[in-house]
Design a protein around this motif. Structure first.
Motif, PDB file in Angstrom:
ATOM      1  N   THR A 222     -50.082 -20.413 -39.360  1.00  0.00           N
ATOM      2  CA  THR A 222     -49.999 -20.167 -40.802  1.00  0.00           C
ATOM      3  C   THR A 222     -51.248 -20.724 -41.476  1.00  0.00           C
ATOM      4  OG1 THR A 222     -47.587 -20.247 -40.763  1.00  0.00           O
ATOM      5  CG2 THR A 222     -48.653 -20.588 -42.888  1.00  0.00           C
ATOM      6  N   LEU A 223     -51.806 -19.972 -42.418  1.00  0.00           N
ATOM      7  CA  LEU A 223     -53.061 -20.368 -43.071  1.00  0.00           C
ATOM      8  C   LEU A 223     -52.824 -20.741 -44.527  1.00  0.00           C
ATOM      9  CD1 LEU A 223     -55.475 -17.611 -41.695  1.00  0.00           C
ATOM     10  CD2 LEU A 223     -55.007 -19.879 -40.739  1.00  0.00           C
ATOM     11  N   ARG A 224     -53.648 -21.691 -45.006  1.00  0.00           N
ATOM     12  CA  ARG A 224     -53.684 -22.099 -46.407  1.00  0.00           C
ATOM     13  C   ARG A 224     -55.137 -22.257 -46.814  1.00  0.00           C
ATOM     14  NH1 ARG A 224     -48.505 -24.533 -47.562  1.00  0.00           N
ATOM     15  NH2 ARG A 224     -47.332 -24.907 -45.622  1.00  0.00           N
ATOM     16  N   LYS A 225     -55.413 -22.070 -48.099  1.00  0.00           N
ATOM     17  CA  LYS A 225     -56.785 -22.265 -48.578  1.00  0.00           C
ATOM     18  C   LYS A 225     -57.154 -23.736 -48.596  1.00  0.00           C
ATOM     19  CE  LYS A 225     -57.275 -18.050 -51.286  1.00  0.00           C
ATOM     20  NZ  LYS A 225     -57.568 -17.461 -52.629  1.00  0.00           N
ATOM     21  N   THR A 226     -56.178 -24.584 -48.899  1.00  0.00           N
ATOM     22  CA  THR A 226     -56.343 -26.032 -48.796  1.00  0.00           C
ATOM     23  C   THR A 226     -55.083 -26.593 -48.160  1.00  0.00           C
ATOM     24  OG1 THR A 226     -55.364 -26.536 -50.962  1.00  0.00           O
ATOM     25  CG2 THR A 226     -57.745 -26.074 -50.905  1.00  0.00           C
ATOM     26  N   ILE A 227     -55.123 -27.882 -47.848  1.00  0.00           N
ATOM     27  CA  ILE A 227     -53.981 -28.488 -47.166  1.00  0.00           C
ATOM     28  C   ILE A 227     -52.729 -28.427 -48.022  1.00  0.00           C
ATOM     29  CG2 ILE A 227     -53.077 -30.654 -46.213  1.00  0.00           C
ATOM     30  CD1 ILE A 227     -55.887 -31.372 -45.399  1.00  0.00           C
ATOM     31  N   ILE A 228     -52.888 -28.550 -49.346  1.00  0.00           N
ATOM     32  CA  ILE A 228     -51.721 -28.621 -50.228  1.00  0.00           C
ATOM     33  C   ILE A 228     -51.444 -27.305 -50.956  1.00  0.00           C
ATOM     34  CG2 ILE A 228     -51.966 -31.110 -50.571  1.00  0.00           C
ATOM     35  CD1 ILE A 228     -53.313 -30.523 -53.259  1.00  0.00           C
ATOM     36  N   SER A 229     -52.291 -26.296 -50.739  1.00  0.00           N
ATOM     37  CA  SER A 229     -52.091 -25.017 -51.432  1.00  0.00           C
ATOM     38  C   SER A 229     -51.017 -24.192 -50.745  1.00  0.00           C
ATOM     39  CB  SER A 229     -53.398 -24.243 -51.489  1.00  0.00           C
ATOM     40  OG  SER A 229     -53.786 -23.864 -50.186  1.00  0.00           O
ATOM     41  N   PRO A 230     -50.464 -23.185 -51.450  1.00  0.00           N
ATOM     42  CA  PRO A 230     -49.453 -22.318 -50.833  1.00  0.00           C
ATOM     43  C   PRO A 230     -50.034 -21.553 -49.648  1.00  0.00           C
ATOM     44  CG  PRO A 230     -49.471 -22.061 -53.216  1.00  0.00           C
ATOM     45  CD  PRO A 230     -50.684 -22.861 -52.867  1.00  0.00           C
ATOM     46  N   LYS A 231     -49.158 -21.038 -48.819  1.00  0.00           N
ATOM     47  CA  LYS A 231     -49.578 -20.244 -47.667  1.00  0.00           C
ATOM     48  C   LYS A 231     -50.249 -18.958 -48.122  1.00  0.00           C
ATOM     49  CE  LYS A 231     -45.567 -21.852 -45.026  1.00  0.00           C
ATOM     50  NZ  LYS A 231     -44.303 -21.411 -44.370  1.00  0.00           N
ATOM     51  N   THR A 232     -51.296 -18.572 -47.390  1.00  0.00           N
ATOM     52  CA  THR A 232     -51.942 -17.291 -47.665  1.00  0.00           C
ATOM     53  C   THR A 232     -51.502 -16.216 -46.670  1.00  0.00           C
ATOM     54  OG1 THR A 232     -53.849 -17.871 -46.294  1.00  0.00           O
ATOM     55  CG2 THR A 232     -53.966 -18.418 -48.653  1.00  0.00           C
ATOM     56  N   GLY A 233     -50.973 -16.631 -45.553  1.00  0.00           N
ATOM     57  CA  GLY A 233     -50.528 -15.665 -44.566  1.00  0.00           C
ATOM     58  C   GLY A 233     -50.519 -16.265 -43.169  1.00  0.00           C
ATOM     59  N   LYS A 234     -50.308 -15.429 -42.190  1.00  0.00           N
ATOM     60  CA  LYS A 234     -50.255 -15.864 -40.789  1.00  0.00           C
ATOM     61  C   LYS A 234     -51.228 -15.041 -39.963  1.00  0.00           C
ATOM     62  CE  LYS A 234     -46.905 -14.630 -38.002  1.00  0.00           C
ATOM     63  NZ  LYS A 234     -45.582 -14.499 -37.337  1.00  0.00           N
ATOM     64  N   VAL A 235     -52.016 -15.731 -39.136  1.00  0.00           N
ATOM     65  CA  VAL A 235     -52.943 -15.052 -38.250  1.00  0.00           C
ATOM     66  C   VAL A 235     -52.422 -15.177 -36.816  1.00  0.00           C
ATOM     67  CG1 VAL A 235     -54.431 -17.083 -37.931  1.00  0.00           C
ATOM     68  CG2 VAL A 235     -55.361 -14.790 -37.562  1.00  0.00           C
ATOM     69  N   THR A 236     -52.526 -14.096 -36.065  1.00  0.00           N
ATOM     70  CA  THR A 236     -52.104 -14.062 -34.664  1.00  0.00           C
ATOM     71  C   THR A 236     -53.250 -13.514 -33.820  1.00  0.00           C
ATOM     72  OG1 THR A 236     -49.789 -13.700 -35.268  1.00  0.00           O
ATOM     73  CG2 THR A 236     -50.433 -13.138 -33.013  1.00  0.00           C
ATOM     74  N   ILE A 237     -53.549 -14.230 -32.737  1.00  0.00           N
ATOM     75  CA  ILE A 237     -54.602 -13.786 -31.823  1.00  0.00           C
ATOM     76  C   ILE A 237     -53.974 -13.561 -30.451  1.00  0.00           C
ATOM     77  CG2 ILE A 237     -56.839 -14.309 -30.789  1.00  0.00           C
ATOM     78  CD1 ILE A 237     -57.444 -16.103 -33.127  1.00  0.00           C
TER      79      ILE A 237
END
Length: 497
Positions: A222-237
């Motif tokens: 799961t990705l966030r722009k900062t540690i405390i910011s809301p989630k931006t989405g999920k990346v899968t590799i």
């Protein structure tokens, strides 16, 4: 040889006999391999020829002479704090010595030098009798009847632990029989080890599942722009197994390979942008498996240690960094999820021309406080990999009865979303093979085809060094072929006094 006198017979054996000084010298038996040097590597079809020289100090009665090429794997495990050693002779090629070449009587005279020529050819496969224990399927048995490479005897580190060794040795032996019980006693022996790197073709990719603990074919974060910011989405590799890296027959060079990566980003909102790929680092782990008894499956699949039994087994891992080539610019493509297509009436149409290469993406699950995004992003990467053969010795991937070697390629992908970075690590199977060669400069003439058979010595075919017998049942009557008669030049030279 019937026309030769008895005294002459005692001076003729193999090549020639030459009178030496009467000064006392120890009994000596030695092996010379033609055009051999310490770092020389032999491969499938390589000829190994030379001569055995015997220089007795005193007159020595004997009954049998033997020249043999042995391939032996050895493992050591700890069973209830007691070291347990197993030896498996998977290859035994015997150079026949015609009865007509033996002296009458069978006596090696002091002060004479006896020379016997030999010729072997490294075979392409073993006989089925080399693996006679129970295995899970025909595929495992086929791997067990391939020649394993030399393990543990290279100039550079080959990732091998002391618990696993594979050796090829040419041995010369002189035996005398005991008239009382018919047993034979070895009175002279010499050995010369050679390094073997057999041809290994590329195998089909493994079918890796979630139960195969050694590998990690896909990873999500799961990705966030900062540690405390809301989630931006999920990346899968997700990775696919790369093509095999192929060694040259001498092991000095190796081909590069490329790992295919598929990336997906599921945004929380439609305006969330996919992350940037800022770097990929890689390393390779060589995993050596070893067991006191016969291994009946592929040890790199499922969980090796959960099947630990009374026979004793273990594994050893060693890791080295590898060179990651330039993977190019990452180009993300945007696609509608399957649910969004149905709801919008798009059908099979897409937001991107690259959508035709992808199956419809299922709709994302609804997250708390958010509707699922109707889109997802995808990208493809090709990551070049070059193994450092100049630093370590890489042997081919192999599976034998009591030891195996596999490789895991670890890729760590760094992704950045806003000012926050994340690392995703994948572990993919990497096969190492060995290219064949159509010509062998040292093989001007191949020896005759194998005809004679010889059963392997019981004490060398499987030798447990513990109170309990390992759970493996190798046949000792395997028909390992021997050479047809080879004619010897016989001549004698007497040294001047």
């Amino acid at each position: 040889m019937s026309s030769t006198s008895s005294s002459e017979h005692s001076r003729i054996l193999g090549g020639y006999a030459r009178k030496l000084s009467h000064a006392a010298k120890p009994n000596n038996i030695s092996i010379h391999i033609n055009n051999h040097y310490h770092s020389r590597v032999y491969t499938t079809g390589s000829e190994v020829s030379g001569q055995v020289t015997i220089t007795p100090q005193t007159d020595t009665r004997f009954d049998t002479l033997q020249i043999v090429l042995l391939g032996t794997s050895k493992t050591r495990t700890d069973a209830v704090n007691i070291p347990q050693t197993t030896s498996h002779t998977f290859l035994k090629l015997i150079m026949p010595i015609p009865e007509s070449s033996y002296p009458i009587p069978r006596r090696l005279e002091a002060g004479l030098k006896y020379t016997l020529p030999f010729t072997f050819v490294i075979p392409s496969t073993l006989t089925l009798n080399a693996c006679s224990h129970q295995v899970a399927n025909d595929s495992v048995q086929e791997h067990h009847t391939r020649l394993p490479p030399t393990i543990g005897s290279w100039e550079k580190d080959d990732f091998a632990p002391h618990m696993s060794r594979v050796q090829y040795v040419i041995k010369a032996r002189v035996y005398v029989d005991d008239a009382t019980d018919g047993s034979s006693t070895k009175i002279m022996e010499a050995g010369e080890e050679i390094k073997v790197l057999p041809t290994v073709p590329e195998d089909a990719p493994l079918s890796v599942t979630k139960h195969d603990d050694l590998y990690v074919m896909s990873k999500s974060k799961t990705l966030r722009k900062t540690i405390i910011s809301p989630k931006t989405g999920k990346v899968t590799i997700t990775a696919a197994q790369p093509s095999a890296s192929m060694l040259s027959p001498d092991g000095q060079t190796i081909t590069s390979t490329t790992v295919p990566l598929h990336l997906e980003f599921e945004p929380i909102s439609i305006d969330a942008r996919p992350p940037k790929i800022t770097g990929i680092s890689s390393k390779v782990t060589a995993v050596t498996y070893f067991s006191a008894g016969g291994i009946n499956h592929y040890p790199n699949l499922k969980d090796w240690h959960r099947s630990f039994g009374s026979d004793g087994r273990g594994s050893y891992s060693s890791t080295i960094s590898v060179t990651t080539g330039h993977f190019g610019q990452v180009k993300w493509s945007r696609h509608l999820t399957a649910q969004a297509r149905r709801d919008s009436g798009y059908g099979s149409d897409s937001l991107s021309s690259s959508d035709t290469d992808l199956p419809p993406r299922p709709a994302s699950k609804k997250t708390k406080g958010n509707l699922p995004s109707p889109i997802f992003h995808s990208a493809q990467l090709q990551v070049p990999i070059q193994l450092p053969v100049q630093k370590r010795t890489f042997v081919p991937t192999f599976h034998s009865c009591i030891t195996s070697r596999v490789y895991v390629l670890w890729l760590t992908v760094t992704v950045v979303s806003g000012g926050n970075s994340a690392h995703l690590t994948l572990g993919v199977p990497l096969q190492i093979g060995v290219n064949g060669t159509d010509s062998h400069p040292d093989n001007a003439a191949l020896p005759p085809s194998f005809e004679e058979t010889e059963q392997a010595d019981v004490d060398e075919y499987l030798r447990p060094r513990v109170m309990s017998i390992p759970t493996i049942d190798f046949h000792h009557n395997g028909a390992l072929p021997g050479y047809a008669d080879i004619h010897y030049n016989r001549r004698r030279t007497v040294a001047a006094h």
